[in-house]
Design a protein around this motif. Structure first.
Motif, PDB file in Angstrom:
ATOM      1  N   PRO A   1       0.845  -1.102  -0.031  1.00 45.68           N
ATOM      2  CA  PRO A   1      -0.065   0.126   0.147  1.00 45.68           C
ATOM      3  C   PRO A   1       0.928   1.403   0.031  1.00 45.68           C
ATOM      4  O   PRO A   1       0.624   2.155  -0.435  1.00 45.68           O
ATOM      5  CB  PRO A   1      -0.713  -0.151   1.200  1.00 45.68           C
ATOM      6  N   CYS A   2       2.021   1.118   0.679  1.00 43.70           N
ATOM      7  CA  CYS A   2       2.829   2.482   0.658  1.00 43.70           C
ATOM      8  C   CYS A   2       3.274   2.679  -0.763  1.00 43.70           C
ATOM      9  O   CYS A   2       3.316   3.897  -1.056  1.00 43.70           O
ATOM     10  CB  CYS A   2       4.068   2.188   1.645  1.00 43.70           C
ATOM     11  N   LEU A   3       3.755   1.725  -1.212  1.00 46.51           N
ATOM     12  CA  LEU A   3       4.677   1.887  -2.369  1.00 46.51           C
ATOM     13  C   LEU A   3       3.374   2.255  -3.872  1.00 46.51           C
ATOM     14  O   LEU A   3       3.802   3.011  -4.527  1.00 46.51           O
ATOM     15  CB  LEU A   3       5.096   0.593  -3.180  1.00 46.51           C
ATOM     16  N   GLU A   4       2.282   1.771  -3.577  1.00 48.74           N
ATOM     17  CA  GLU A   4       1.158   2.113  -4.366  1.00 48.74           C
ATOM     18  C   GLU A   4       0.835   3.430  -4.379  1.00 48.74           C
ATOM     19  O   GLU A   4       0.725   4.242  -5.401  1.00 48.74           O
ATOM     20  CB  GLU A   4      -0.178   1.214  -4.137  1.00 48.74           C
ATOM     21  N   LEU A   5       0.956   4.177  -2.934  1.00 51.81           N
ATOM     22  CA  LEU A   5       0.388   5.396  -2.918  1.00 51.81           C
ATOM     23  C   LEU A   5       1.298   6.263  -3.245  1.00 51.81           C
ATOM     24  O   LEU A   5       1.218   7.444  -3.851  1.00 51.81           O
ATOM     25  CB  LEU A   5       0.108   5.638  -1.273  1.00 51.81           C
ATOM     26  N   ALA A   6       2.846   5.830  -2.967  1.00 56.56           N
ATOM     27  CA  ALA A   6       3.924   6.573  -3.489  1.00 56.56           C
ATOM     28  C   ALA A   6       3.940   6.734  -5.063  1.00 56.56           C
ATOM     29  O   ALA A   6       4.372   7.785  -5.506  1.00 56.56           O
ATOM     30  CB  ALA A   6       5.195   5.982  -2.924  1.00 56.56           C
ATOM     31  N   ALA A   7       3.741   5.680  -5.572  1.00 55.17           N
ATOM     32  CA  ALA A   7       3.629   5.735  -6.996  1.00 55.17           C
ATOM     33  C   ALA A   7       2.539   6.493  -7.546  1.00 55.17           C
ATOM     34  O   ALA A   7       2.719   7.125  -8.598  1.00 55.17           O
ATOM     35  CB  ALA A   7       3.415   4.316  -7.603  1.00 55.17           C
ATOM     36  N   GLN A   8       1.461   6.374  -6.756  1.00 56.88           N
ATOM     37  CA  GLN A   8       0.367   7.621  -7.100  1.00 56.88           C
ATOM     38  C   GLN A   8       0.636   8.876  -6.927  1.00 56.88           C
ATOM     39  O   GLN A   8       0.434   9.663  -8.013  1.00 56.88           O
ATOM     40  CB  GLN A   8      -0.964   7.386  -6.340  1.00 56.88           C
ATOM     41  N   ARG A   9       1.348   8.946  -5.998  1.00 58.03           N
ATOM     42  CA  ARG A   9       1.920  10.433  -5.891  1.00 58.03           C
ATOM     43  C   ARG A   9       2.713  10.872  -6.792  1.00 58.03           C
ATOM     44  O   ARG A   9       2.658  11.969  -7.259  1.00 58.03           O
ATOM     45  CB  ARG A   9       2.592  10.715  -4.365  1.00 58.03           C
ATOM     46  N   ALA A  10       3.747  10.018  -7.277  1.00 61.00           N
ATOM     47  CA  ALA A  10       4.855  10.372  -8.299  1.00 61.00           C
ATOM     48  C   ALA A  10       4.245  10.489  -9.539  1.00 61.00           C
ATOM     49  O   ALA A  10       4.677  11.464 -10.244  1.00 61.00           O
ATOM     50  CB  ALA A  10       5.722   9.300  -8.330  1.00 61.00           C
ATOM     51  N   GLY A  11       3.166   9.848  -9.953  1.00 58.20           N
ATOM     52  CA  GLY A  11       2.610   9.934 -10.994  1.00 58.20           C
ATOM     53  C   GLY A  11       1.770  11.217 -11.170  1.00 58.20           C
ATOM     54  O   GLY A  11       1.844  11.987 -12.048  1.00 58.20           O
ATOM     55  N   ALA A  12       1.011  11.609 -10.190  1.00 51.36           N
ATOM     56  CA  ALA A  12       0.268  12.827 -10.019  1.00 51.36           C
ATOM     57  C   ALA A  12       1.286  13.996 -10.168  1.00 51.36           C
ATOM     58  O   ALA A  12       1.137  14.981 -10.712  1.00 51.36           O
ATOM     59  CB  ALA A  12      -0.462  13.224  -8.619  1.00 51.36           C
ATOM     60  N   ARG A  13       2.313  14.063  -9.477  1.00 49.19           N
ATOM     61  CA  ARG A  13       3.325  15.137  -9.619  1.00 49.19           C
ATOM     62  C   ARG A  13       3.846  15.228 -11.123  1.00 49.19           C
ATOM     63  O   ARG A  13       4.053  16.058 -11.461  1.00 49.19           O
ATOM     64  CB  ARG A  13       4.555  14.834  -8.611  1.00 49.19           C
ATOM     65  N   HIS A  14       4.073  14.041 -11.763  1.00 51.79           N
ATOM     66  CA  HIS A  14       4.621  14.130 -12.989  1.00 51.79           C
ATOM     67  C   HIS A  14       3.633  14.715 -13.953  1.00 51.79           C
ATOM     68  O   HIS A  14       4.104  15.500 -15.020  1.00 51.79           O
ATOM     69  CB  HIS A  14       4.913  12.774 -13.579  1.00 51.79           C
ATOM     70  N   ARG A  15       2.554  14.758 -13.602  1.00 51.98           N
ATOM     71  CA  ARG A  15       1.394  15.243 -14.521  1.00 51.98           C
ATOM     72  C   ARG A  15       1.091  16.640 -14.245  1.00 51.98           C
ATOM     73  O   ARG A  15       0.207  17.490 -14.990  1.00 51.98           O
ATOM     74  CB  ARG A  15       0.202  14.307 -14.412  1.00 51.98           C
ATOM     75  N   GLY A  16       1.561  17.127 -12.996  1.00 52.99           N
ATOM     76  CA  GLY A  16       1.490  18.553 -12.598  1.00 52.99           C
ATOM     77  C   GLY A  16       0.179  18.497 -12.032  1.00 52.99           C
ATOM     78  O   GLY A  16      -0.374  19.708 -11.777  1.00 52.99           O
ATOM     79  N   ASP A  17      -0.164  17.563 -11.533  1.00 58.05           N
ATOM     80  CA  ASP A  17      -1.717  17.569 -10.878  1.00 58.05           C
ATOM     81  C   ASP A  17      -1.350  17.527  -9.287  1.00 58.05           C
ATOM     82  O   ASP A  17      -1.558  16.579  -8.461  1.00 58.05           O
ATOM     83  CB  ASP A  17      -2.332  15.958 -11.181  1.00 58.05           C
ATOM     84  N   VAL A  18      -1.492  18.814  -8.759  1.00 67.11           N
ATOM     85  CA  VAL A  18      -1.001  19.079  -7.549  1.00 67.11           C
ATOM     86  C   VAL A  18      -2.074  18.487  -6.559  1.00 67.11           C
ATOM     87  O   VAL A  18      -2.063  17.935  -5.522  1.00 67.11           O
ATOM     88  CB  VAL A  18      -0.865  20.438  -7.111  1.00 67.11           C
ATOM     89  N   SER A  19      -3.398  18.518  -6.995  1.00 65.35           N
ATOM     90  CA  SER A  19      -4.436  18.199  -6.063  1.00 65.35           C
ATOM     91  C   SER A  19      -4.617  16.426  -5.716  1.00 65.35           C
ATOM     92  O   SER A  19      -4.516  16.029  -4.744  1.00 65.35           O
ATOM     93  CB  SER A  19      -5.912  18.735  -6.447  1.00 65.35           C
ATOM     94  N   ALA A  20      -4.001  16.035  -6.889  1.00 65.05           N
ATOM     95  CA  ALA A  20      -4.187  14.556  -6.802  1.00 65.05           C
ATOM     96  C   ALA A  20      -2.939  14.078  -5.983  1.00 65.05           C
ATOM     97  O   ALA A  20      -2.737  13.029  -5.239  1.00 65.05           O
ATOM     98  CB  ALA A  20      -3.938  13.831  -8.231  1.00 65.05           C
ATOM     99  N   ALA A  21      -1.751  14.847  -5.889  1.00 64.64           N
ATOM    100  CA  ALA A  21      -0.588  14.519  -5.369  1.00 64.64           C
ATOM    101  C   ALA A  21      -0.742  14.588  -3.811  1.00 64.64           C
ATOM    102  O   ALA A  21      -0.379  13.834  -3.083  1.00 64.64           O
ATOM    103  CB  ALA A  21       0.682  15.247  -5.933  1.00 64.64           C
ATOM    104  N   THR A  22      -1.709  15.817  -3.622  1.00 63.26           N
ATOM    105  CA  THR A  22      -2.111  16.023  -2.034  1.00 63.26           C
ATOM    106  C   THR A  22      -2.878  15.105  -1.670  1.00 63.26           C
ATOM    107  O   THR A  22      -2.962  14.529  -0.439  1.00 63.26           O
ATOM    108  CB  THR A  22      -2.697  17.576  -2.006  1.00 63.26           C
ATOM    109  N   ASP A  23      -3.538  14.361  -2.456  1.00 61.59           N
ATOM    110  CA  ASP A  23      -4.675  13.348  -2.054  1.00 61.59           C
ATOM    111  C   ASP A  23      -3.990  12.181  -1.656  1.00 61.59           C
ATOM    112  O   ASP A  23      -4.030  11.401  -0.596  1.00 61.59           O
ATOM    113  CB  ASP A  23      -5.784  12.988  -3.392  1.00 61.59           C
ATOM    114  N   ALA A  24      -2.859  11.883  -2.486  1.00 63.23           N
ATOM    115  CA  ALA A  24      -2.042  10.797  -2.334  1.00 63.23           C
ATOM    116  C   ALA A  24      -1.128  11.027  -1.031  1.00 63.23           C
ATOM    117  O   ALA A  24      -1.012   9.894  -0.065  1.00 63.23           O
ATOM    118  CB  ALA A  24      -1.192  10.352  -3.432  1.00 63.23           C
ATOM    119  N   ASN A  25      -0.657  12.196  -0.624  1.00 63.50           N
ATOM    120  CA  ASN A  25      -0.130  12.394   0.490  1.00 63.50           C
ATOM    121  C   ASN A  25      -1.166  12.244   1.764  1.00 63.50           C
ATOM    122  O   ASN A  25      -0.546  11.375   2.889  1.00 63.50           O
ATOM    123  CB  ASN A  25       0.485  13.644   0.518  1.00 63.50           C
ATOM    124  N   VAL A  26      -2.191  12.691   1.649  1.00 62.03           N
ATOM    125  CA  VAL A  26      -3.067  12.315   2.556  1.00 62.03           C
ATOM    126  C   VAL A  26      -3.413  10.838   2.779  1.00 62.03           C
ATOM    127  O   VAL A  26      -3.424  10.353   4.183  1.00 62.03           O
ATOM    128  CB  VAL A  26      -4.690  13.226   2.408  1.00 62.03           C
TER     129      VAL A  26
END
Ligand SMILES: [Zn+2]
Length: 66
Positions: free
Chosen positions: A24-49
């Protein structure tokens, strides 16, 4: 002193760190990395939460170093 936003993650907060070997940690980290890569700040924040919540619930007191 800068004022922190009243919603979401405080900007000065360091992002949560995934635990090695935890899927689960790795999946959320990957989700965050993908969101940042897309420049999707809100999705990256969601993943952080979600990652922060997961860390608190699953790795509570598990050598937390920030
Ligand atoms: Zn985990």
């Amino acid at each position: 002193m800068e004022r922190q936003p009243e919603y979401g993650t405080p900007v000065h907060d360091r992002p949560p760190v995934p635990r090695p070997g935890c899927l689960p940690c790795l999946e959320l980290a990957a989700q965050r990395a993908g969101a940042r890569h897309r420049g999707d700040v809100s999705a990256a924040t969601d993943a952080n939460v979600l990652l922060r919540r997961h860390l608190a619930e699953t790795h509570e007191g598990d050598g937390y170093t920030g």
